[in-house]
Design an enzyme around this catalytic site. Sequence first.
Site, PDB file in Angstrom:
ATOM      1  N   ARG A 133       0.846  -1.187   0.000  1.00 29.74           N
ATOM      2  CA  ARG A 133       0.000   0.000   0.000  1.00 29.74           C
ATOM      3  C   ARG A 133       0.888   1.245   0.000  1.00 29.74           C
ATOM      4  O   ARG A 133       1.902   1.287   0.717  1.00 29.74           O
ATOM      5  CB  ARG A 133      -0.909   0.056   1.256  1.00 29.74           C
ATOM      6  CG  ARG A 133      -2.117  -0.873   1.210  1.00 29.74           C
ATOM      7  CD  ARG A 133      -3.128  -0.456   0.133  1.00 29.74           C
ATOM      8  NE  ARG A 133      -4.269  -1.355   0.061  1.00 29.74           N
ATOM      9  CZ  ARG A 133      -4.379  -2.407  -0.762  1.00 29.74           C
ATOM     10  NH1 ARG A 133      -3.397  -2.710  -1.584  1.00 29.74           N
ATOM     11  NH2 ARG A 133      -5.475  -3.143  -0.771  1.00 29.74           N
TER      12      ARG A 133
ATOM     13  N   GLU B 242       3.206  12.962  -5.967  1.00 24.07           N
ATOM     14  CA  GLU B 242       4.536  13.269  -5.410  1.00 24.07           C
ATOM     15  C   GLU B 242       5.651  12.391  -5.961  1.00 24.07           C
ATOM     16  O   GLU B 242       6.786  12.838  -6.113  1.00 24.07           O
ATOM     17  CB  GLU B 242       4.512  13.058  -3.894  1.00 24.07           C
ATOM     18  CG  GLU B 242       4.023  14.236  -3.100  1.00 24.07           C
ATOM     19  CD  GLU B 242       3.818  13.840  -1.657  1.00 24.07           C
ATOM     20  OE1 GLU B 242       2.829  13.123  -1.380  1.00 24.07           O
ATOM     21  OE2 GLU B 242       4.660  14.223  -0.830  1.00 24.07           O
TER      22      GLU B 242
ATOM     23  N   HIS C 207      -0.945  -0.121  -9.764  1.00 22.88           N
ATOM     24  CA  HIS C 207      -1.660  -1.087  -8.901  1.00 22.88           C
ATOM     25  C   HIS C 207      -1.991  -2.365  -9.680  1.00 22.88           C
ATOM     26  O   HIS C 207      -3.151  -2.777  -9.779  1.00 22.88           O
ATOM     27  CB  HIS C 207      -2.938  -0.474  -8.312  1.00 22.88           C
ATOM     28  CG  HIS C 207      -3.491  -1.264  -7.152  1.00 22.88           C
ATOM     29  ND1 HIS C 207      -4.667  -0.965  -6.525  1.00 22.88           N
ATOM     30  CD2 HIS C 207      -3.013  -2.362  -6.509  1.00 22.88           C
ATOM     31  CE1 HIS C 207      -4.910  -1.835  -5.552  1.00 22.88           C
ATOM     32  NE2 HIS C 207      -3.910  -2.709  -5.529  1.00 22.88           N
TER      33      HIS C 207
HETATM   34  C1  MLT Z   1      -5.205  -6.580  -2.489  1.00 20.56           C
HETATM   35  O1  MLT Z   1      -5.378  -5.885  -1.501  1.00 20.56           O
HETATM   36  O2  MLT Z   1      -5.169  -7.809  -2.420  1.00 20.56           O
HETATM   37  C2  MLT Z   1      -5.136  -5.923  -3.842  1.00 20.56           C
HETATM   38  O3  MLT Z   1      -5.098  -4.546  -3.688  1.00 20.56           O
HETATM   39  C3  MLT Z   1      -6.282  -6.392  -4.659  1.00 20.56           C
HETATM   40  C4  MLT Z   1      -6.627  -5.602  -5.903  1.00 20.56           C
HETATM   41  O4  MLT Z   1      -5.771  -5.209  -6.685  1.00 20.56           O
HETATM   42  O5  MLT Z   1      -7.825  -5.387  -6.129  1.00 20.56           O
END
Ligand code: MLT
Length: 377
Positions: free
Chosen positions: A227, A256, A268
């Site tokens: 995260r 940033e 992500h």
């Molecule tokens: C997770 O927390 O497992 C991932 O962020 C899942 C996702 O990409 O939706």
Amino acid sequence: MAKILKLNKISKVADKEFPSSYIIGEDCADPDGIILRSFKMHDYAVPSSLLCVARAGAGVNNIPCDKYADMGIVVFNTPGANSNAVKELATCMLFMCGRRLAPAMSWAQSLKGTPDVAKQVEDGKKAFIGGEVAGKTLGIAGLGAIGSKLAKVALALDMKVLGYDPGMTPERLKAIGDVTMVSLEELFKQSDFISLHVPYLDSTKNMVNEKSIALMKDGVNILNCARGELVDNTAIVAAVKSGKVNRYVTDFPCEEVLGVDGIIATPHLGASTPEAEDNCAYMAAKQMVDFIENGNIVNSVNFPALKKERTAPRRLCVCTKDVADIKSLLAKEGVNVSDMAEAHRGAYGYAVVDLNCNCTADKFNGVAGILKARFIG
Ligand code: MLT
């Protein structure tokens, strides 16, 4: 007939897990269950019908789990279901720190249409020399489903692996292999590569910050597939610019960190494989159906696990707070508690009672300690 609201696009595998009588959709009113991926629920107006929320993924920081616990809404996640996908991305990141793949690939493409590409390649490649991972030390913060898989990969790549995980047991460690468990401070001090695999909590927010970066080796590489909030962006940008950190590779780009030389960002992508999406959708839907149909709780992040075979046509399910003995409370309310199971997780409790009766759950409204009660069957 239950109703399931999808707040994100979810693999169709989920639909197959829901009974055919269920109404499932992206605009389903009065849902019993919500299934989602990254939709932020913190300001979401909670429908009074809602019994449960299932996150098709591991992290639950987009869901106000404590608030929902107080409302008797059970939140599920799918631990491990996407761990292979995230492990594979973290492995790519490991190589990207040294091998300069992204700029090298762009440069190679830029040679199209220019004379004597082969000669230019041989002359130009020295700009992209980068180090190997073998023989280096990888520190893994968090040896859960993803971290432990990554540890096995790193060992196979001839890396030395350090681990930090307050929940580690000798059995789990034995199954992972030759990982040396250390404190987080030692992990920061000794690692050439640091990979973060802890959940985002108040206690882990900005765990990589000015102070912890100061402990690290010069030229350390930091990988973040967990995260964005685990890393203090101001501190990491300064550390990359000064050369203290060689590369910061993050799956959580933000304003940033973008455009900074030495920071590599992916959008992500950790769990974005068809395999992981199917696994998460399957697990989320299965857990939700077992809860809606039988009251069983598996992989909840805000209520205790509880599974009991149905032994009577009707089942009473009760979510509680600050009730040490749910059995006595229900007995006082006139419930026949001879066939019941209860479990506790901190202040929150959960109980199921198998019964032959025609009662409704209304009588539990307003009973001190009972957050939600419902009958199945
Ligand atoms: C997770 O927390 O497992 C991932 O962020 C899942 C996702 O990409 O939706």
